[in-house]
Design a protein around this motif. Structure first.
Motif, mmCIF file in Angstrom:
data_model
loop_
_atom_site.group_PDB
_atom_site.id
_atom_site.type_symbol
_atom_site.label_atom_id
_atom_site.label_comp_id
_atom_site.label_asym_id
_atom_site.label_seq_id
_atom_site.Cartn_x
_atom_site.Cartn_y
_atom_site.Cartn_z
ATOM 1 N N PRO A 129 59.810 27.962 41.400
ATOM 2 C CA PRO A 129 59.588 26.425 41.617
ATOM 3 C C PRO A 129 60.946 25.848 41.597
ATOM 4 N N SER A 130 61.202 25.036 42.527
ATOM 5 C CA SER A 130 62.525 23.861 42.358
ATOM 6 C C SER A 130 62.091 22.800 42.663
ATOM 7 N N LEU A 131 63.189 21.941 42.821
ATOM 8 C CA LEU A 131 63.201 20.488 42.899
ATOM 9 C C LEU A 131 62.932 20.030 44.301
ATOM 10 N N ASN A 132 63.432 21.140 45.189
ATOM 11 C CA ASN A 132 63.458 20.476 46.798
ATOM 12 C C ASN A 132 62.438 21.584 47.620
ATOM 13 N N PHE A 133 61.397 22.152 46.894
ATOM 14 C CA PHE A 133 60.525 22.746 47.598
ATOM 15 C C PHE A 133 58.955 22.392 46.987
ATOM 16 N N GLU A 134 58.049 22.056 47.710
ATOM 17 C CA GLU A 134 56.885 21.865 46.973
ATOM 18 C C GLU A 134 55.814 22.686 47.230
ATOM 19 N N GLY A 135 55.931 24.003 48.065
ATOM 20 C CA GLY A 135 55.206 24.912 48.425
ATOM 21 C C GLY A 135 54.914 25.860 47.212
ATOM 22 N N PRO A 136 54.254 26.993 47.476
ATOM 23 C CA PRO A 136 53.969 28.082 46.455
ATOM 24 C C PRO A 136 55.089 28.854 46.263
ATOM 25 N N ASP A 137 55.098 29.473 45.127
ATOM 26 C CA ASP A 137 56.127 30.468 44.739
ATOM 27 C C ASP A 137 55.538 31.898 44.245
ATOM 28 N N VAL A 138 56.359 32.736 44.204
ATOM 29 C CA VAL A 138 56.119 34.012 43.716
ATOM 30 C C VAL A 138 55.539 33.958 42.282
ATOM 31 N N LEU A 139 56.481 33.243 41.346
ATOM 32 C CA LEU A 139 56.284 33.106 39.855
ATOM 33 C C LEU A 139 54.856 32.738 39.629
ATOM 34 N N GLY A 140 54.556 31.679 40.344
ATOM 35 C CA GLY A 140 53.180 30.864 40.342
ATOM 36 C C GLY A 140 52.098 31.723 40.737
ATOM 37 N N THR A 141 52.463 32.320 41.878
ATOM 38 C CA THR A 141 51.302 33.454 42.395
ATOM 39 C C THR A 141 50.946 34.486 41.325
ATOM 40 N N LEU A 142 52.034 35.132 41.092
ATOM 41 C CA LEU A 142 51.698 36.177 40.043
ATOM 42 C C LEU A 142 51.122 35.918 38.689
ATOM 43 N N MET A 143 51.441 34.745 38.191
ATOM 44 C CA MET A 143 50.920 34.085 36.909
ATOM 45 C C MET A 143 49.214 34.018 37.158
ATOM 46 N N ALA A 144 49.135 33.199 38.246
ATOM 47 C CA ALA A 144 47.671 32.833 38.620
ATOM 48 C C ALA A 144 46.759 34.283 38.945
ATOM 49 N N GLU A 145 47.330 35.330 38.961
ATOM 50 C CA GLU A 145 46.724 36.375 39.264
ATOM 51 C C GLU A 145 46.647 37.327 38.112
ATOM 52 N N GLY A 146 47.197 36.721 36.843
ATOM 53 C CA GLY A 146 46.856 37.365 35.499
ATOM 54 C C GLY A 146 48.012 38.350 35.094
ATOM 55 N N VAL A 147 49.130 38.260 36.084
ATOM 56 C CA VAL A 147 50.272 39.223 35.687
ATOM 57 C C VAL A 147 51.087 38.667 34.545
ATOM 58 N N LYS A 148 51.340 39.366 33.441
ATOM 59 C CA LYS A 148 52.079 38.877 32.225
ATOM 60 C C LYS A 148 53.586 39.202 32.347
ATOM 61 N N LEU A 149 54.223 38.041 32.437
ATOM 62 C CA LEU A 149 55.773 38.325 32.802
ATOM 63 C C LEU A 149 56.689 38.036 31.413
ATOM 64 N N THR A 150 57.810 38.575 31.581
ATOM 65 C CA THR A 150 58.664 38.333 30.437
ATOM 66 C C THR A 150 59.038 36.845 30.361
#
Length: 309
Positions: free
Chosen positions: A102-123
């Motif tokens: 996520p960033s201030l200048n983009f309101e679309g989806p991101d890799v981080l949010g998509t992986l988290m929503a799919e249950g991937v546990k990240l560092t």
């Protein structure tokens, strides 16, 4: 607390609307700048600005910059293709229209949010809005991207990218035929003085090295294999544009918009086709590849058939 900032207006932005100029110079979205003007929190040479004002060259703009909102990862409803996954890393095939984080200048989806929503546990290493992200691809660039799942992987991959120990291979369809058809571009890159959302070759920029080799020449365009030695923002796009051979579809960096429209391309023809690195746990060299997405494959075939003529 909100911060009051000052910006002198360069000649190139003279006559443009106040919200547009503020957006370009601050990096804030145009809507945020327009809201500041509407609330009386923007000034031209000390006078409160109005939304219809156009700025003169040499004027000094002021804006009360609001506190940044919290950046929450945004998942994509379509999900994301995982090329590989284990306890330490996940390698994805990033689609177009998706940011790395996520960033201030983009309101679309991101890799981080998509992986988290799919249950991937990240560092948990790194800033909250960038956890696990060790490198990025532009929103409009597709292909291989690795994300760290373990803390050890995060540290090892950050070090590998910093030490240039990662193989990063892209394919780029560029306008025209570079001369020579293979070579190395060494040109420093920094922020464009007139347009803060763009990058440019400039003497005081950061050292940037791009290696390229032509894979195929066709009427009006060349398919290149590009290897990055450094990893600057928009590096390939800027270097190709500086050679007068912008990526097809990359209207921001000088591509022919008429050709983009004929091909139905709404983004640059640039794909991270291969990514290789030493696995942070096993120490084994691993490499991954991503096929061309449909829009790039279709536009490449159209170029081969002579749509440029």
């Amino acid at each position: 607390m909100p911060e009051r900032r000052f910006y002198p207006v360069p000649d190139g932005l003279s006559g443009d609307r106040i919200d547009s100029v503020l957006s370009r110079m601050t990096g804030l979205s145009r809507s945020v700048c327009a809201a500041a003007v509407q609330k009386g929190e923007a000034w031209i040479d000390g006078a409160v600005a109005s939304k219809s004002d156009r700025v003169p060259s040499g004027a000094v703009l002021e804006i009360l910059v609001p506190d940044p909102p919290s950046l929450e990862p945004r998942p994509s409803a379509e999900g994301i293709v995982r090329l590989y996954e284990d306890e330490d890393v996940v390698v994805v095939d990033k689609p177009a229209g998706m940011a790395a984080h996520p960033s201030l200048n983009f309101e679309g989806p991101d890799v981080l949010g998509t992986l988290m929503a799919e249950g991937v546990k990240l560092t948990t290493h790194g800033p909250q809005e960038r956890k696990g992200i060790v490198h990025r691809l532009d929103v409009g660039t597709t292909g291989c991207m690795v994300v760290a799942k373990s803390e050890a992987a995060y540290s090892a991959l950050k070090r590998a990218f910093r030490d240039r120990a990662v193989e990063k291979v892209y394919h780029a369809l560029v306008q025209g035929h570079p001369d020579p058809m293979s070579g190395t571009i060494e040109a420093p890159i920094g922020r464009d003085n007139r347009r803060q959302w763009k990058m440019a070759v400039r003497a005081d920029g950061r050292p940037s090295v791009t290696h390229y080799e032509a894979l195929e020449a066709m009427a009006g365009a060349s398919l290149l294999e590009v290897r990055l030695e450094t990893g600057r923002t928009h590096q390939i796009r800027v270097h190709m544009s500086a050679m007068s051979h912008p990526c097809v579809g990359d209207d921001m960096y000088g591509a022919d918009p008429t050709l983009s429209a004929r091909l139905g391309l709404t983004r640059q023809w640039l794909h991270a086709v291969r990514l290789g690195f030493e696995h942070p746990t096993s120490g084994e060299w691993v490499a991954f590849a991503a096929p061309y997405p449909e829009d790039l494959q279709n536009s490449l075939e159209a170029m081969r058939e002579g749509v440029f003529r």
